[in-house]
Design an enzyme around this catalytic site. Structure first.
Site, PDB file in Angstrom:
ATOM      1  N   TRP A 136      -0.343  -0.921   9.630  1.00 30.14           N
ATOM      2  CA  TRP A 136       0.023  -1.750   8.484  1.00 30.14           C
ATOM      3  C   TRP A 136       1.215  -1.098   7.774  1.00 30.14           C
ATOM      4  O   TRP A 136       1.212   0.107   7.521  1.00 30.14           O
ATOM      5  CB  TRP A 136      -1.188  -1.853   7.557  1.00 30.14           C
ATOM      6  CG  TRP A 136      -1.002  -2.663   6.325  1.00 30.14           C
ATOM      7  CD1 TRP A 136      -0.424  -3.885   6.217  1.00 30.14           C
ATOM      8  CD2 TRP A 136      -1.427  -2.302   4.994  1.00 30.14           C
ATOM      9  NE1 TRP A 136      -0.467  -4.318   4.911  1.00 30.14           N
ATOM     10  CE2 TRP A 136      -1.063  -3.370   4.139  1.00 30.14           C
ATOM     11  CE3 TRP A 136      -2.076  -1.186   4.460  1.00 30.14           C
ATOM     12  CZ2 TRP A 136      -1.333  -3.362   2.776  1.00 30.14           C
ATOM     13  CZ3 TRP A 136      -2.348  -1.173   3.106  1.00 30.14           C
ATOM     14  CH2 TRP A 136      -1.980  -2.243   2.270  1.00 30.14           C
ATOM     15  N   ASP A 217      -9.833   3.123   7.256  1.00 29.91           N
ATOM     16  CA  ASP A 217      -9.402   1.976   6.456  1.00 29.91           C
ATOM     17  C   ASP A 217     -10.214   0.784   6.949  1.00 29.91           C
ATOM     18  O   ASP A 217     -10.040   0.327   8.078  1.00 29.91           O
ATOM     19  CB  ASP A 217      -7.897   1.739   6.650  1.00 29.91           C
ATOM     20  CG  ASP A 217      -7.376   0.619   5.744  1.00 29.91           C
ATOM     21  OD1 ASP A 217      -8.194  -0.001   5.035  1.00 29.91           O
ATOM     22  OD2 ASP A 217      -6.155   0.363   5.750  1.00 29.91           O
ATOM     23  N   LYS A 253     -10.580  -9.726   2.261  1.00 28.71           N
ATOM     24  CA  LYS A 253     -10.754 -10.650   3.385  1.00 28.71           C
ATOM     25  C   LYS A 253     -12.200 -11.145   3.489  1.00 28.71           C
ATOM     26  O   LYS A 253     -12.450 -12.334   3.560  1.00 28.71           O
ATOM     27  CB  LYS A 253     -10.369  -9.976   4.711  1.00 28.71           C
ATOM     28  CG  LYS A 253      -9.052  -9.185   4.694  1.00 28.71           C
ATOM     29  CD  LYS A 253      -7.843 -10.073   4.511  1.00 28.71           C
ATOM     30  CE  LYS A 253      -6.525  -9.359   4.744  1.00 28.71           C
ATOM     31  NZ  LYS A 253      -6.188  -8.270   3.856  1.00 28.71           N
TER      32      LYS A 253
END
Length: 407
Positions: A136, A217, A253
């Protein structure tokens, strides 16, 4: 240039590579335009989704007149922290039972990573963190600005559009003892390529034998496979061996709480005494950064996680989101196969989570934007959540044209 301003020498910064895609999309007036850049779930109709269970939790919070708007403690909402640790580590986790975990509420995944990074930069003996290549876009900046030295380990193999497992093992094997290693818990962003359970076990053994510190993460728990426990498997494997690790969680999310900025940082320690000292220092990182976290989003999460019925309702809605994305993968793969588009597109159904790393190059991406008004990041990453049965044919045509005409 206005030389009278004390800021006259400031250079205009470039647009954020990911958020810039949406800016360009918004300026496009074509009725066919399609935004596959954004990392947020969309319904089949292309609309943002607020989960029904989230609406229900909010209604309960609004109707509860005993609720006030006082500051939370520095570490955040106690219920939220306890339930977040249980969600990622498992309700029966020995680390939780032995009070070896400290959890602090943070500003979504980004904030959790940043607080963890600042803590490590101040208190950990090794200031190098290894992050996967690619990863990311924000990871490099988060860790670098916190004062860590950022290095990459091999992860993605463009030739197979899968995992470069050999390269990963070699790079982590060569990392100095004690280095920090960032691991995506599941649904690797941007590639959608995850290690198998057997590969995770090998990664764990290698990291533990070299004393490398895992920093997970976890942005997609439950959102990748539709199963909350399966998506936390990698993290639980590392906690089960009694070793230490960090885990950043985001509810953007999996609960659709993007703009509420709800997340948690957990640090699993060797003993309860160490965990309590670590927490005392985490407070010193947080206090001058933002004093304490916001109350609303964390209250929504806690309300849902502590009520069995609401929790079950959430898992059903979560699975429906995951299933829609899995079905989009299948539809796109089938459509490209039917169109006879050159190349092997099986990676679309092998990859997991919100994103597919298509393998399209920068030139092909630019061609698709110019000719077909399809927006995505220049590395060829597309958000499967931005796709619908209605738009699959348009994307198929664009990919087919890009592969056959744009080289």
């Amino acid at each position: 240039m206005d030389s009278s301003s004390v800021f006259a020498n400031i250079v205009r910064a470039p647009e954020d590579a990911i958020l810039g895609v949406t800016v360009a999309y918004n300026k496009d007036s074509s009725p066919d335009k399609l935004n596959l850049g954004v990392g947020a779930y969309r319904t089949e109709e292309g609309k943002p989704l607020v989960l029904k269970v989230v609406r229900r939790a909010e209604q309960m919070l609004v109707n509860d007149n005993s609720r006030v708007k006082e500051y939370l403690p520095i570490v955040g909402l106690a219920d939220f922290n306890k339930l977040s640790a249980k969600l990622i580590f498992g309700a029966d986790s020995p680390a939780i039972q032995e009070n070896r975990v400290t959890t602090v509420q943070c500003l979504s995944g980004t904030g959790s990573l940043r607080v963890g990074a600042e803590f490590l930069a101040r208190h950990y003996h090794q200031l190098t963190i290894y992050i996967p290549n690619p990863t990311w876009g924000n990871h490099t900046k988060i860790f670098g600005l916190a004062g860590l030295s950022v290095k990459a380990y091999r992860y993605y193999d463009p030739a197979t559009r899968g995992l470069d497992f050999q390269g990963l093992l070699e790079d982590l094997g060569a990392a100095p003892s004690g280095s920090i290693v960032l691991l995506h818990a599941c649904a690797h962003n941007p590639t959608g390529v995850d290690p198998t359970i057997e590969q995770w076990e090998q990664i764990r053994q290698l990291m533990r034998s070299k004393g490398l510190l895992p920093f997970f993460d976890s942005a997609y728990q439950g959102f990748a496979s539709g199963n909350l426990d399966a998506d936390a498997g990698s993290v639980r494997m590392f906690v089960a061996d009694g070793g230490e690790c960090l885990a950043a969680q985001s509810y953007a999310k999996n609960m659709g709480l993007y703009g509420e900025r709800v997340g948690a940082l957990s640090i699993v320690c060797k003993t309860a005494d160490v965990a309590s000292r670590v927490e005392s220092q985490l407070k010193l990182v947080i206090r001058p950064m933002y004093s304490n976290p916001p109350i609303h989003g964390a209250s929504i999460v806690a309300t849902i996680l502590k009520d069995r019925d609401m929790y079950n309702e959430w898992t059903v809605e979560l699975k429906a989101m995951a299933d829609r994305i899995i079905s989009m993968r299948q539809q796109l793969f089938d459509s490209l196969s039917a169109r006879g588009t050159p190349g092997d597109w099986s990676h679309i159904i092998k990859q997991i989570g919100m994103f597919t790393f298509t393998g399209l190059n920068t030139k092909q991406v630019a061609f698709m934007t110019k000719e077909y008004h399809i927006y995505m990041t220049s590395d060829g990453r597309i958000s499967m959540a931005g796709l619908s049965s209605r738009t699959v044919p348009h994307l198929t045509e664009a990919i087919h044209a890009a592969v056959t005409r744009a080289g």
